[in-house]
Design a protein around this motif. Sequence first.
Motif, PDB file in Angstrom:
ATOM      1  N   MET A 298       4.131  -3.649  -6.262  1.00  0.00           N
ATOM      2  CA  MET A 298       3.655  -4.460  -5.139  1.00  0.00           C
ATOM      3  C   MET A 298       2.140  -4.333  -5.003  1.00  0.00           C
ATOM      4  SD  MET A 298       4.171  -3.906  -1.035  1.00  0.00           S
ATOM      5  CE  MET A 298       5.946  -4.099  -0.991  1.00  0.00           C
ATOM      6  N   ALA A 299       1.641  -3.119  -5.119  1.00  0.00           N
ATOM      7  CA  ALA A 299       0.210  -2.887  -4.954  1.00  0.00           C
ATOM      8  C   ALA A 299      -0.599  -3.688  -5.967  1.00  0.00           C
ATOM      9  CB  ALA A 299      -0.096  -1.394  -5.085  1.00  0.00           C
ATOM     10  N   GLU A 300      -0.130  -3.707  -7.211  1.00  0.00           N
ATOM     11  CA  GLU A 300      -0.854  -4.452  -8.243  1.00  0.00           C
ATOM     12  C   GLU A 300      -0.891  -5.945  -7.909  1.00  0.00           C
ATOM     13  OE1 GLU A 300       0.099  -5.510 -12.788  1.00  0.00           O
ATOM     14  OE2 GLU A 300      -0.275  -3.370 -12.439  1.00  0.00           O
ATOM     15  N   ARG A 301       0.248  -6.494  -7.491  1.00  0.00           N
ATOM     16  CA  ARG A 301       0.302  -7.913  -7.141  1.00  0.00           C
ATOM     17  C   ARG A 301      -0.648  -8.222  -5.987  1.00  0.00           C
ATOM     18  NH1 ARG A 301       5.791  -7.000  -7.109  1.00  0.00           N
ATOM     19  NH2 ARG A 301       5.889  -7.405  -4.854  1.00  0.00           N
ATOM     20  N   LEU A 302      -0.667  -7.347  -4.995  1.00  0.00           N
ATOM     21  CA  LEU A 302      -1.476  -7.610  -3.811  1.00  0.00           C
ATOM     22  C   LEU A 302      -2.968  -7.466  -4.091  1.00  0.00           C
ATOM     23  CD1 LEU A 302       0.644  -5.978  -0.968  1.00  0.00           C
ATOM     24  CD2 LEU A 302       0.516  -8.359  -1.650  1.00  0.00           C
ATOM     25  N   VAL A 303      -3.352  -6.503  -4.901  1.00  0.00           N
ATOM     26  CA  VAL A 303      -4.763  -6.370  -5.260  1.00  0.00           C
ATOM     27  C   VAL A 303      -5.228  -7.604  -6.026  1.00  0.00           C
ATOM     28  CG1 VAL A 303      -6.451  -5.070  -6.626  1.00  0.00           C
ATOM     29  CG2 VAL A 303      -4.758  -3.837  -5.244  1.00  0.00           C
ATOM     30  N   ILE A 304      -4.429  -8.034  -6.996  1.00  0.00           N
ATOM     31  CA  ILE A 304      -4.805  -9.210  -7.797  1.00  0.00           C
ATOM     32  C   ILE A 304      -4.892 -10.444  -6.919  1.00  0.00           C
ATOM     33  CG2 ILE A 304      -4.129 -10.736  -9.687  1.00  0.00           C
ATOM     34  CD1 ILE A 304      -5.151  -8.005 -10.584  1.00  0.00           C
ATOM     35  N   ASN A 305      -3.928 -10.639  -6.034  1.00  0.00           N
ATOM     36  CA  ASN A 305      -3.959 -11.803  -5.153  1.00  0.00           C
ATOM     37  C   ASN A 305      -5.139 -11.741  -4.195  1.00  0.00           C
ATOM     38  OD1 ASN A 305      -2.800 -13.138  -2.325  1.00  0.00           O
ATOM     39  ND2 ASN A 305      -2.286 -14.301  -4.165  1.00  0.00           N
ATOM     40  N   SER A 306      -5.401 -10.552  -3.642  1.00  0.00           N
ATOM     41  CA  SER A 306      -6.502 -10.394  -2.695  1.00  0.00           C
ATOM     42  C   SER A 306      -7.848 -10.687  -3.343  1.00  0.00           C
ATOM     43  CB  SER A 306      -6.509  -8.975  -2.111  1.00  0.00           C
ATOM     44  OG  SER A 306      -5.352  -8.721  -1.348  1.00  0.00           O
ATOM     45  N   LYS A 307      -7.985 -10.334  -4.624  1.00  0.00           N
ATOM     46  CA  LYS A 307      -9.263 -10.522  -5.302  1.00  0.00           C
ATOM     47  C   LYS A 307      -9.373 -11.861  -6.014  1.00  0.00           C
ATOM     48  CE  LYS A 307     -12.729 -10.539  -6.029  1.00  0.00           C
ATOM     49  NZ  LYS A 307     -14.017 -10.242  -5.376  1.00  0.00           N
ATOM     50  N   ALA A 308      -8.365 -12.202  -6.819  1.00  0.00           N
ATOM     51  CA  ALA A 308      -8.529 -13.277  -7.803  1.00  0.00           C
ATOM     52  C   ALA A 308      -8.013 -14.632  -7.350  1.00  0.00           C
ATOM     53  CB  ALA A 308      -7.842 -12.890  -9.120  1.00  0.00           C
TER      54      ALA A 308
ATOM     55  N   HIS B 171     -11.413  -4.573   2.061  1.00  0.00           N
ATOM     56  CA  HIS B 171     -10.896  -3.463   1.261  1.00  0.00           C
ATOM     57  C   HIS B 171      -9.380  -3.513   1.156  1.00  0.00           C
ATOM     58  CE1 HIS B 171     -14.823  -2.091   2.637  1.00  0.00           C
ATOM     59  NE2 HIS B 171     -14.808  -1.141   1.721  1.00  0.00           N
ATOM     60  N   VAL B 172      -8.870  -3.061   0.007  1.00  0.00           N
ATOM     61  CA  VAL B 172      -7.441  -2.795  -0.159  1.00  0.00           C
ATOM     62  C   VAL B 172      -7.302  -1.321  -0.511  1.00  0.00           C
ATOM     63  CG1 VAL B 172      -5.329  -3.291  -1.435  1.00  0.00           C
ATOM     64  CG2 VAL B 172      -6.968  -5.143  -0.966  1.00  0.00           C
ATOM     65  N   TYR B 173      -6.540  -0.595   0.299  1.00  0.00           N
ATOM     66  CA  TYR B 173      -6.289   0.827   0.044  1.00  0.00           C
ATOM     67  C   TYR B 173      -4.854   1.005  -0.427  1.00  0.00           C
ATOM     68  CZ  TYR B 173      -4.863   5.607   1.114  1.00  0.00           C
ATOM     69  OH  TYR B 173      -4.316   6.874   1.041  1.00  0.00           O
ATOM     70  N   VAL B 174      -4.697   1.603  -1.611  1.00  0.00           N
ATOM     71  CA  VAL B 174      -3.379   1.877  -2.181  1.00  0.00           C
ATOM     72  C   VAL B 174      -3.030   3.321  -1.863  1.00  0.00           C
ATOM     73  CG1 VAL B 174      -1.993   1.897  -4.286  1.00  0.00           C
ATOM     74  CG2 VAL B 174      -3.819   0.194  -4.015  1.00  0.00           C
ATOM     75  N   ASP B 175      -2.069   3.507  -0.973  1.00  0.00           N
ATOM     76  CA  ASP B 175      -1.706   4.835  -0.468  1.00  0.00           C
ATOM     77  C   ASP B 175      -0.840   5.591  -1.476  1.00  0.00           C
ATOM     78  OD1 ASP B 175      -1.670   6.775   1.628  1.00  0.00           O
ATOM     79  OD2 ASP B 175       0.369   6.137   2.138  1.00  0.00           O
ATOM     80  N   ALA B 176      -0.703   6.868  -1.228  1.00  0.00           N
ATOM     81  CA  ALA B 176       0.101   7.713  -2.127  1.00  0.00           C
ATOM     82  C   ALA B 176       1.544   7.250  -2.198  1.00  0.00           C
ATOM     83  CB  ALA B 176       0.034   9.168  -1.665  1.00  0.00           C
TER      84      ALA B 176
ATOM     85  N   ALA C 230       0.329  -6.599   2.676  1.00  0.00           N
ATOM     86  CA  ALA C 230       0.080  -8.038   2.577  1.00  0.00           C
ATOM     87  C   ALA C 230      -1.337  -8.253   2.056  1.00  0.00           C
ATOM     88  CB  ALA C 230       0.260  -8.714   3.933  1.00  0.00           C
ATOM     89  N   SER C 231      -1.535  -9.378   1.388  1.00  0.00           N
ATOM     90  CA  SER C 231      -2.824  -9.713   0.810  1.00  0.00           C
ATOM     91  C   SER C 231      -3.861  -9.995   1.888  1.00  0.00           C
ATOM     92  CB  SER C 231      -2.672 -10.948  -0.087  1.00  0.00           C
ATOM     93  OG  SER C 231      -3.922 -11.467  -0.472  1.00  0.00           O
ATOM     94  N   THR C 232      -5.111  -9.628   1.613  1.00  0.00           N
ATOM     95  CA  THR C 232      -6.204  -9.957   2.534  1.00  0.00           C
ATOM     96  C   THR C 232      -6.397 -11.469   2.655  1.00  0.00           C
ATOM     97  OG1 THR C 232      -7.875  -9.836   0.771  1.00  0.00           O
ATOM     98  CG2 THR C 232      -7.433  -7.806   2.019  1.00  0.00           C
ATOM     99  N   ALA C 233      -5.869 -12.222   1.699  1.00  0.00           N
ATOM    100  CA  ALA C 233      -6.025 -13.680   1.705  1.00  0.00           C
ATOM    101  C   ALA C 233      -5.366 -14.343   2.907  1.00  0.00           C
ATOM    102  CB  ALA C 233      -5.455 -14.274   0.414  1.00  0.00           C
ATOM    103  N   PHE C 234      -4.521 -13.627   3.623  1.00  0.00           N
ATOM    104  CA  PHE C 234      -3.828 -14.226   4.761  1.00  0.00           C
ATOM    105  C   PHE C 234      -4.700 -14.313   6.009  1.00  0.00           C
ATOM    106  CE2 PHE C 234       0.009 -13.177   2.289  1.00  0.00           C
ATOM    107  CZ  PHE C 234       0.653 -14.400   2.355  1.00  0.00           C
ATOM    108  N   THR C 235      -5.879 -13.683   6.009  1.00  0.00           N
ATOM    109  CA  THR C 235      -6.758 -13.827   7.169  1.00  0.00           C
ATOM    110  C   THR C 235      -7.395 -15.201   7.117  1.00  0.00           C
ATOM    111  OG1 THR C 235      -7.210 -11.452   7.148  1.00  0.00           O
ATOM    112  CG2 THR C 235      -8.667 -12.823   8.472  1.00  0.00           C
ATOM    113  N   ASP C 236      -6.750 -16.122   7.771  1.00  0.00           N
ATOM    114  CA  ASP C 236      -7.130 -17.530   7.689  1.00  0.00           C
ATOM    115  C   ASP C 236      -6.459 -18.253   8.854  1.00  0.00           C
ATOM    116  OD1 ASP C 236      -6.010 -20.357   6.565  1.00  0.00           O
ATOM    117  OD2 ASP C 236      -8.023 -19.960   5.801  1.00  0.00           O
ATOM    118  N   GLY C 237      -7.218 -19.091   9.538  1.00  0.00           N
ATOM    119  CA  GLY C 237      -6.664 -19.766  10.705  1.00  0.00           C
ATOM    120  C   GLY C 237      -5.433 -20.584  10.404  1.00  0.00           C
ATOM    121  N   GLU C 238      -5.439 -21.294   9.283  1.00  0.00           N
ATOM    122  CA  GLU C 238      -4.276 -22.106   8.940  1.00  0.00           C
ATOM    123  C   GLU C 238      -3.063 -21.229   8.661  1.00  0.00           C
ATOM    124  OE1 GLU C 238      -3.068 -25.828   6.003  1.00  0.00           O
ATOM    125  OE2 GLU C 238      -5.127 -25.100   6.075  1.00  0.00           O
TER     126      GLU C 238
END
Length: 423
Positions: free
Chosen positions: A246-256, A235-240, A373-381
Amino acid sequence: MTADTDLREQVHAAARRARVAANALALLHRADKDKALLAMADALRAHAEPVLEANAADVAAGRESGMASGLLDRLTLTEARIDGIAGGLTKVANLPDPVGETVRGSTLANGLRLTQVRVPMGVVGMVYEARPNVTVDAAGLALKSGNAALLRGSSSAAHTNAALVEVLRDALTGVGLPADAVQLLPCEDRASVRHLITARGLVDLVIPRGGAGLIQSVVNEATVPTVETGVGNCHVYVDASADLDMAERLVINSKARRPSVCNSAETVLVHAEVAEKFVPSLATALRLAGVTVHADERFAALAPGVLPATDEDWDVEYLSMDIAAGVVDSLDEAIKHIARHGSGHTEAIITSDIAAANAFTTRVDSAAVMVNASTAFTDGEEFGMGAEIGISTQKQHARGPMALPELTTTKWIVWGQGHTRPA
């Protein structure tokens, strides 16, 4: 002898050979292991062409059989991907050797000296789907941590895995190490998985990597100890208080960025205070990125043309260019939504409010929690581990990306001087 009995004996014989290899690996110095890893990396680059030919056959068969696009992407190798996989072995070679590391130690009042040190697991089994990179990552991490690897890939990657393992085994023998440190198990019959995960006493640990069905099947049926790896309903939660650009960039990176991997975001939640301003632009950005949005009524009211979300959309790991989207009234509601629907893999908050970030990281119970930060960073490398053997979503032994330390156990070494224990 029945076919199943014969297959069982094949798997168990491989495990016995692996034990012999593991006993030899446990005695190696770091320099020997690193030399082997670098030889494996060089061999992969030198033999990329036959590996790609084998992979092309698997990809063609997968496409013809209607394999899902996410799995097809994971199955596909390119010259660049092979180079990246080989590079992972080089990174592992450059990492400290966990074997022999002192975890803790002390001297008791009676003079006994206690040391707890890391030692290899022994024989590690991997059960995985159409992910040929796992073949190499598992072999490399197992070798560096002093373990022998039994690899049970899927039939959809049979040609690719066979070509990769042949290259790795040849590289091992080329530097004087046992080829049986890396073995590929039969994949034509699912019974080989059953025989691997019930080979208690022959196999020390099994790690499944793949979809929810594969993981649960292994975890529920195994008598060998297992590590539950991650189904990624992230999940990505965009807070108030979020910076919306930044939020738009991170959602797109996390998903696409690469939707077929387990750290891809599958749900975005937007705080109601910023929804009117943010949702229309986010929906447009997702559409332009090729993402299909499955939205609740509040999100859909601000983004015409999206699909209505069903109850199942909040729990699914799409592994495709789809995302569930909703509007929430508070941080508390977002956290409760994640607790109800999340898989314990990775969650992210986009915020400029330190208190909100602290509350999110404290209350969200997942293996990895990102702030801005993007969810994509959860990675051992990405975490500096060189490569990973999986992302654990359980809480025992290992949690999050698993690499070298997580492939070891410990032993206690006790030094005395004729000490006896009083009656």
